[in-house]
Design an enzyme around this catalytic site. Structure first.
Site, PDB file in Angstrom:
ATOM      1  N   GLY A   1       2.963  10.488  -0.982  1.00 58.54           N
ATOM      2  CA  GLY A   1       3.343  11.862  -0.690  1.00 58.54           C
ATOM      3  C   GLY A   1       2.802  12.322   0.655  1.00 58.54           C
TER       4      GLY A   1
ATOM      5  N   SER B   1       4.146   3.783   0.266  1.00 62.64           N
ATOM      6  CA  SER B   1       4.300   4.952   1.110  1.00 62.64           C
ATOM      7  C   SER B   1       2.943   5.495   1.559  1.00 62.64           C
ATOM      8  CB  SER B   1       5.126   6.018   0.371  1.00 62.64           C
ATOM      9  OG  SER B   1       5.577   7.018   1.253  1.00 62.64           O
ATOM     10  N   TYR B   2       2.650   6.783   1.305  1.00 63.68           N
ATOM     11  CA  TYR B   2       1.342   7.300   1.723  1.00 63.68           C
ATOM     12  C   TYR B   2       0.198   6.703   0.912  1.00 63.68           C
ATOM     13  CZ  TYR B   2      -2.100  10.299   3.859  1.00 63.68           C
ATOM     14  OH  TYR B   2      -3.189  10.734   4.572  1.00 63.68           O
TER      15      TYR B   2
ATOM     16  N   ASP C   1      14.696   0.673   4.579  1.00 68.55           N
ATOM     17  CA  ASP C   1      13.952   1.936   4.601  1.00 68.55           C
ATOM     18  C   ASP C   1      13.784   2.386   6.046  1.00 68.55           C
ATOM     19  OD1 ASP C   1      12.220   4.086   4.092  1.00 68.55           O
ATOM     20  OD2 ASP C   1      10.452   2.786   4.088  1.00 68.55           O
TER      21      ASP C   1
ATOM     22  N   HIS D   1      12.950   2.298   0.453  1.00 65.50           N
ATOM     23  CA  HIS D   1      11.545   2.695   0.443  1.00 65.50           C
ATOM     24  C   HIS D   1      10.867   2.350  -0.884  1.00 65.50           C
ATOM     25  CE1 HIS D   1       8.232   5.013   2.108  1.00 65.50           C
ATOM     26  NE2 HIS D   1       8.139   5.729   0.998  1.00 65.50           N
TER      27      HIS D   1
END
Length: 468
Positions: free
Chosen positions: A88, A184-185, A383, A435
């Site tokens: 996020g 991701s994050y 992605d 992603h």
């Protein structure tokens, strides 16, 4: 697709009986029986156990983190334990990892029920999903200011506290091979938590948290190289003009991903106009027909472009499902009533007010590579949010020696992607995945996960990938 469709009645009956009659002695003996999930609403019969509940990580502030454990079947035990984290920052691992990627179930439209994920990762490992930090998903805090002061450092320390207490609650997982994974994050969360676990294990002959390594996918690693690789990917795939490509490099390449300059923000606005209404998280798949404009507001990453388009339809299914009171009761979620607001996939207050975020994870990578831990980085190659080019630039910045040069890996007779093995790190790409790799290429993702756990390179043409 519901995997129960088309089965012979006898097989279905056996599955039901297996679900109803499997033993619960281990749970009762371990002292966490209260967290056992009897059955989720709309759930098909399964041959594995699940647990969910809360661990308080900061009593004075009232911060409690929510977890969901999906164990491997009895015949696969003792299997490793793997902690999965979504990023996020501010997005729920229950919403994404558990419900549309690697978890045991997928949610049907309108949140009506569940069906089995044929390529669930708990076939080969015990998967522990964690909503972190407090304020994400079902995790909560009684201190409102926590929602506006979250950052990397506190998230890592709260997650470590969670782990230490969780192992006391589930003592039979002590000394079990343990890995951390995410996307991701979580490219920040995973190495930062890994570093804490590694450092706290130093000097202990037989650590309770038997940490073996980590794996991250389409991960935020290093701001400079991530920006450079992302802009190059956009340009190479025809998403932006030559002029905008030059503008992005000129305005943003040295910016912080947390607080981009006004010039960088303006360049991003131009790039978004040129890209049009596409799904940056999977550039060759269609966007959801339901309110495509709403998808552009979803907070899915720390970088400015990560607020961009993502198919909102599966989000809607999980939002409907996890807001059901019967689902929350079955999950032992919100038992204190502290969550007096609707459950959401991602928290806007946390995303919009994120505090500390180091510009680079590369020093942590180098430390943990030197420690001999298993480190894999994977990337879906369609992605455009944290694309393969960004990952390759970040890995290249470490200057690692190559032990196995770039080669195609195979799923049966099809190329599943490509891989390169460095001294201390393995890079794996997954062909045609966006992603969220396990969402777009679930079978190939499971093959990759199995090879990671086994510490084996991805299969070449002569070996071919197969599922255990």
């Amino acid at each position: 697709m519901n995997t129960m469709i088309g089965r012979r009645p006898l097989v279905a009956l056996v599955a039901v009986l297996t679900f109803l009659l499997r033993p619960a002695a281990t749970a009762a003996a371990s002292g966490h029986a209260a967290d056992r999930i009897d059955r989720l609403p709309g759930q098909p019969p399964v041959d594995f156990d699940m647990y969910s509940g809360y661990i308080t990580v900061e009593k004075s502030a009232g911060r409690s983190l929510f977890y969901l454990l999906q164990e491997a079947p009895e015949e696969a035990q003792p299997a490793p334990l793997v902690l999965w984290l979504n990023g996020g920052p501010g997005c729920s691992s229950i919403a994404y990892g558990a419900s549309e990627e690697l978890g045991a179930f997928r949610i049907t439209p309108r949140g009506a029920g569940l069906f089995l994920n044929e390529y669930r990762w708990n076939k080969v490992a015990n998967i522990l999903f964690l909503d972190s930090p407090a304020g994400v998903g079902f995790s909560y805090t009684n201190t409102t200011s926590d929602l506006y002061t979250s950052g990397d450092n506190r998230t890592a320390h709260d997650s470590y506290t969670f782990l230490a207490k969780w192992f006391e609650k589930f003592p039979h997982y002590k000394y079990r091979d343990f890995y951390i994974a995410g996307e991701s994050y979580a490219g920040h969360y995973v190495p930062e938590l890994s570093q804490l676990v590694h450092r706290n294990n130093k000097g202990i002959e037989k650590p309770i948290i038997n940490f073996k390594g980590f794996m991250v996918g389409n991960a935020v690693i290093d701001d400079y190289h991530d920006y450079r690789g992302t802009f190059e990917f956009w340009w190479n795939h025809g998403l932006v003009s030559d002029e905008t490509y030059r503008l992005l490099n000129r305005s943003c390449i040295d910016d912080s991903s947390v607080h981009p300059s006004p010039a960088c923000g303006a360049a991003f606005n131009v790039s978004m106009e040129e890209q049009g209404n596409i799904d940056l998280y999977s550039i060759y798949t269609p966007t959801c027909n339901e309110t495509a404009t709403a998808s552009r507001r979803r907070p899915r990453g720390r970088y400015p472009w990560m607020t961009g388009s993502y198919d909102p339809c599966t989000d809607r299914y999980s939002t409907a499902y996890y807001n059901r009171p019967d689902v929350q009761r079955a999950l032992h979620a919100n038992v204190t009533g502290a969550i007096n607001y609707p459950w959401v996939t991602c928290s806007d207050p946390i995303y919009n007010n994120w505090r500390d975020a180091p510009r680079s994870m590369l020093p942590i990578y180098k430390e943990l590579i030197e420690a001999g831990l298993r480190i894999w980085v994977f990337s879906g190659d369609t992605d455009a949010v944290v694309p393969l080019t960004a990952t390759r630039y970040s890995i290249g910045a470490m200057g690692l020696a190559t032990t196995n040069s770039w080669y195609p890996w195979y799923d049966v007779q099809e190329v599943g992607g490509w891989s390169q093995v460095y001294e201390g790190l393995t890079l794996v790409t997954v062909r045609g995945a966006g992603h969220e790799v396990p969402l777009h290429r679930p079978r190939q993702a499971l093959i990759m996960f199995q090879h990671f756990l086994q510490g084996k390179p991805m299969p070449g043409h002569t070996t071919n990938g197969t599922l255990a």
